[in-house]
Design a protein around this motif. Structure first.
Motif, mmCIF file in Angstrom:
data_model
loop_
_atom_site.group_PDB
_atom_site.id
_atom_site.type_symbol
_atom_site.label_atom_id
_atom_site.label_comp_id
_atom_site.label_asym_id
_atom_site.label_seq_id
_atom_site.Cartn_x
_atom_site.Cartn_y
_atom_site.Cartn_z
ATOM 1 N N THR A 1 0.834 -1.195 0.000
ATOM 2 C CA THR A 1 0.000 0.000 0.000
ATOM 3 C C THR A 1 0.871 1.248 0.000
ATOM 4 O OG1 THR A 1 -0.108 0.162 2.423
ATOM 5 C CG2 THR A 1 -1.716 -1.272 1.346
ATOM 6 N N GLY B 1 -1.695 -4.951 2.546
ATOM 7 C CA GLY B 1 -2.950 -4.473 1.988
ATOM 8 C C GLY B 1 -3.971 -5.561 1.749
ATOM 9 N N THR C 1 -6.601 -8.440 2.773
ATOM 10 C CA THR C 1 -7.546 -8.415 3.889
ATOM 11 C C THR C 1 -7.383 -9.652 4.763
ATOM 12 O OG1 THR C 1 -9.325 -9.574 2.715
ATOM 13 C CG2 THR C 1 -9.202 -7.163 2.473
ATOM 14 N N LEU D 1 -14.486 -6.728 10.984
ATOM 15 C CA LEU D 1 -13.260 -6.145 10.427
ATOM 16 C C LEU D 1 -12.475 -7.137 9.564
ATOM 17 C CD1 LEU D 1 -11.926 -4.005 13.434
ATOM 18 C CD2 LEU D 1 -13.199 -3.252 11.429
ATOM 19 N N LEU E 1 -10.777 -5.546 6.624
ATOM 20 C CA LEU E 1 -9.815 -4.483 6.889
ATOM 21 C C LEU E 1 -8.507 -4.793 6.176
ATOM 22 C CD1 LEU E 1 -9.323 -1.942 8.862
ATOM 23 C CD2 LEU E 1 -8.096 -3.602 10.282
ATOM 24 N N PRO E 2 -7.932 -3.845 5.418
ATOM 25 C CA PRO E 2 -6.636 -4.104 4.787
ATOM 26 C C PRO E 2 -5.534 -4.232 5.845
ATOM 27 C CG PRO E 2 -7.351 -1.843 4.378
ATOM 28 C CD PRO E 2 -8.474 -2.529 5.076
ATOM 29 N N ASP F 1 -2.325 -3.462 7.056
ATOM 30 C CA ASP F 1 -1.163 -2.586 6.977
ATOM 31 C C ASP F 1 -0.978 -1.943 8.344
ATOM 32 O OD1 ASP F 1 -2.533 0.094 7.093
ATOM 33 O OD2 ASP F 1 -3.437 -0.634 5.242
ATOM 34 N N ASP G 1 -0.911 1.143 9.612
ATOM 35 C CA ASP G 1 -1.769 2.213 10.099
ATOM 36 C C ASP G 1 -3.209 1.757 10.322
ATOM 37 O OD1 ASP G 1 0.424 4.018 9.931
ATOM 38 O OD2 ASP G 1 0.112 4.120 7.766
ATOM 39 N N SER G 2 -3.733 0.911 9.435
ATOM 40 C CA SER G 2 -5.110 0.428 9.593
ATOM 41 C C SER G 2 -5.258 -0.406 10.863
ATOM 42 C CB SER G 2 -5.522 -0.414 8.380
ATOM 43 O OG SER G 2 -5.528 0.358 7.200
ATOM 44 N N LEU G 3 -4.256 -1.209 11.151
ATOM 45 C CA LEU G 3 -4.323 -2.049 12.346
ATOM 46 C C LEU G 3 -4.267 -1.221 13.624
ATOM 47 C CD1 LEU G 3 -2.102 -5.064 11.243
ATOM 48 C CD2 LEU G 3 -4.566 -5.053 11.600
ATOM 49 N N ALA H 1 -5.265 1.844 13.957
ATOM 50 C CA ALA H 1 -6.551 2.532 14.077
ATOM 51 C C ALA H 1 -7.641 1.603 14.610
ATOM 52 C CB ALA H 1 -6.960 3.104 12.725
ATOM 53 N N ALA H 2 -7.501 0.308 14.318
ATOM 54 C CA ALA H 2 -8.506 -0.664 14.761
ATOM 55 C C ALA H 2 -8.240 -1.166 16.175
ATOM 56 C CB ALA H 2 -8.547 -1.841 13.793
#
Length: 600
Positions: A348, A374, A376, A411, A414-415, A417, A419-421, A423-424
């Motif tokens: 990503t 990236g 899922t 979730l 959820l991709p 990566d 930053d996404s993790l 945030a989750a």
């Protein structure tokens, strides 16, 4: 099954990762060599490789050059396998992998969905070369990156390419690798060190171990390139003593690299010199934290140091030190062999390249997988992992080890990566994935992981030492049916304090499993506290066993096997469980053949 284009077997690969070796792959290899010799087929090369990844199906045997893939091969299968495949030219169908979904058999490993949907870059050699033979590593392109760097690059150009690639640390935090190298390079001082963190302590994690066992030269090459870039002439690999096979293969690789001129003085005729030593750690989880690791190498107790100063400025023996983990270093040769632009095209925008995960738990295909950033979680668990065992429902995945977080079904798309993790409410960590189904109690799971981190706390700072203990006591009470109003709020308050005031990463991330389960599975905590009920049926103190009178035929098996005499009833009449005497061991349920015993 006969394949028209079945090629003559030239080489047989046997998985020699720890998982397959524990399943008997060494005995399989010995039996195969003996069988080939007895049939005058000694010209066929038999190679013990590193981990091929599909641990669930080991021991694995692959016939090259075609790549015919046999799984769960045992010593007693060898004679038939040689006769059928090598002599008669027929595939031995019963040893092929069969997809549980469509029941189709895969002939080559490339046909197996577990492999077909991966992108194996870091693991490209694992399972395909002899890790104890440097010539096989060189034949696969090994040390080309080092030669290219020493011939064409200045140290600063190396750092710029690593920055351009977008590689981030694979040990957990995801800090930009090139930036880390640059800090160490610019730090004042002539003596500098490179340290490889191979202290992989997460329950269920075996990513770094498998790379060290299957492709040790890739890690050495990555460390060499790092040493050249930052101006270091000495490196350490800190690997836990519980990894004897990894240590053995590292020692062999270092000796071979020294003999071939890739380690030592004036490497490949350049003015660059570099040596690598191995330090075996005693298995303390806290030594995965980089400053505790440095203390351990120096012979001190493995306890974290206050930061700043950071290791890049003041690290091993007070000298500037660059620390990366095994997977990070294994990525480096790829960047210089295939190009920084090639590497940056994978993944990503902010998370480049691939990631290796160790997938365990309630999933059909456990093992080692490598996927592009990236992807899922759904693709990993259901396309590669083959879905949940026994047809049960997916409930959650714990990612990032004891310091990570639990993600729910909502979730799954959820991709994956960095930053996404975050945030989750989770984190990439080193790459452990523990899959859970509907029978998992999330409160009990949080208790399990917090119990681990609390025991592994070095005790140096009060928030981690005392705070995790208080949190654990509350979780233990809740699981025992003694939870009370206000416990959830106390857990959240303690978690925030521990995260913000602990000295090192262990304490700062220890509350994550509790916070993430509270975030996504708060109703389970409330059921334990307010209803004195465990929805998953795991916490024994919150369970009540009963006998369904309509299903019970009065056979007496439950009564006969009850260890405390809690069951009464006459033959051929419905039996009854006395809840005051019942110790909730579950023996009655396991012995009943008619499904009459239940729990709620």
């Amino acid at each position: 099954m006969r394949v028209a284009q079945l090629q003559k077997v030239e080489r047989i690969l046997i998985c020699g990762g720890t998982g397959c070796m524990s399943s008997g792959s060494v005995k399989v290899m010995d039996a195969l060599k003996a069988e080939l010799a007895a049939r005058q087929l000694g010209q066929i090369e038999v190679v013990m490789t590193g981990c091929h990844g599909f641990c669930e199906q080991g021991p694995l045997v692959i016939m090259e050059p075609q790549g015919v893939f046999y799984r769960r091969v045992q010593v007693e299968d060898i004679s038939e396998l040689v006769q059928s495949h090598i002599i008669e030219g027929n595939i031995l169908e019963r040893l092929l992998y069969q997809d549980p979904g469509n029941q189709q058999r895969a002939i080559t490993y490339r046909d197996v969905p577990f492999y077909a949907k991966q992108q194996r870059e870091v693991l490209h050699n694992c399972g395909h070369i002899d890790p104890e033979n440097i010539q096989e590593y060189i034949a696969a392109g090994g040390y080309q990156a080092l030669e290219k760097v020493l011939r064409e690059y200045t140290p600063q150009q190396v750092i710029e390419d690593v920055k351009k690639s977008g590689l981030r640390g694979r040990g957990g935090g995801g800090f930009p690798t090139g930036l880390k190298w640059e800090f160490t390079s610019k730090a004042p001082g002539e003596k500098k060190y490179v340290v490889c963190n191979a202290d992989e302590g997460d329950p269920g994690a075996f990513m770094d171990r498998s790379v060290l066992e299957g492709d040790p030269h890739a890690v050495l090459e990555g460390m060499l390139i790092c040493g050249y870039a930052i101006g270091a002439d000495e490196g350490y690999i800190y690997v836990r003593a519980e990894y004897p096979l990894a240590i053995k293969r590292l020692k062999v690789a270092i000796a071979q690299a020294e003999a071939a001129g890739y380690l030592g003085d004036n490497i490949l005729g350049s003015n660059f010199s570099f040596r690598i030593k191995i330090k075996a750690g005693a298995g303390a989880f806290v030594c995965g934290e980089e400053t505790a690791l440095l203390n351990s190498i120096e012979g001190e107790r493995g306890m974290p140091r206050p930061r700043p100063p950071f290791p890049a400025v003041k690290g091993l023996w007070g000298k500037p030190t660059n620390i990366n983990n095994v997977e990070t270093f294994a990525n480096v040769p790829l960047i210089f062999r295939k190009g920084a632009d090639w590497y940056a095209a994978i993944g990503t925008e902010k998370s480049k390249g691939t990631k290796v995960f160790a997938m365990t738990g309630k999933v059909n295909n456990t093992g080692l997988v490598e996927v592009p950033m990236g992807i899922t979680m759904r693709q990993i668990i259901f396309d590669i992992g083959g879905g949940i065992r026994d047809g049960k429902k997916f409930k959650a995945v714990q990612i990032g080890g004891p310091s990570g977080g639990c993600l729910p079904e909502s979730l799954l798309d959820l991709p994956i990566d960095y930053d996404s993790l975050i945030a989750a409410g989770a984190m990439m960590g080193s790459g452990g994935l523990v899959i859970m189904d509907e029978t998992t109690c999330m409160v009990d799971l949080a208790r399990f992981f917090l119990n681990f981190t609390q025991k592994e706390s070095c005790g140096k700072c009060t928030p981690c030492r005392e705070g995790t203990k208080r949190m654990l006591e509350i979780l233990q009470r809740i699981c025992a049916g003694e939870g009370r109003e206000g416990d959830i709020e106390t857990l959240e308050r303690l978690a925030r304090v521990i995260k913000s005031t602990s000295l090192c990463g262990l304490g700062q991330t220890a509350p994550n499993p509790v916070l993430s389960t509270l975030r996504y599975f708060r109703d389970e905590y409330e059921a334990h506290i307010r209803e004195k009920r465990c929805p998953a049926g795991v916490c024994s103190n919150l369970l009540t066993y009963y006998i369904d009178a309509e299903k019970c035929i009065g056979c007496g098996l439950c009564k006969k096997n009850c260890p405390v005499g809690a069951i009464s009833g006459n033959t051929k009449e419905a039996h009854v469980i006395d809840p005051a005497k019942c110790i909730k061991c579950g023996v009655c349920m396991s012995k009943c053949k008619f499904g009459a015993v239940g729990r709620k």
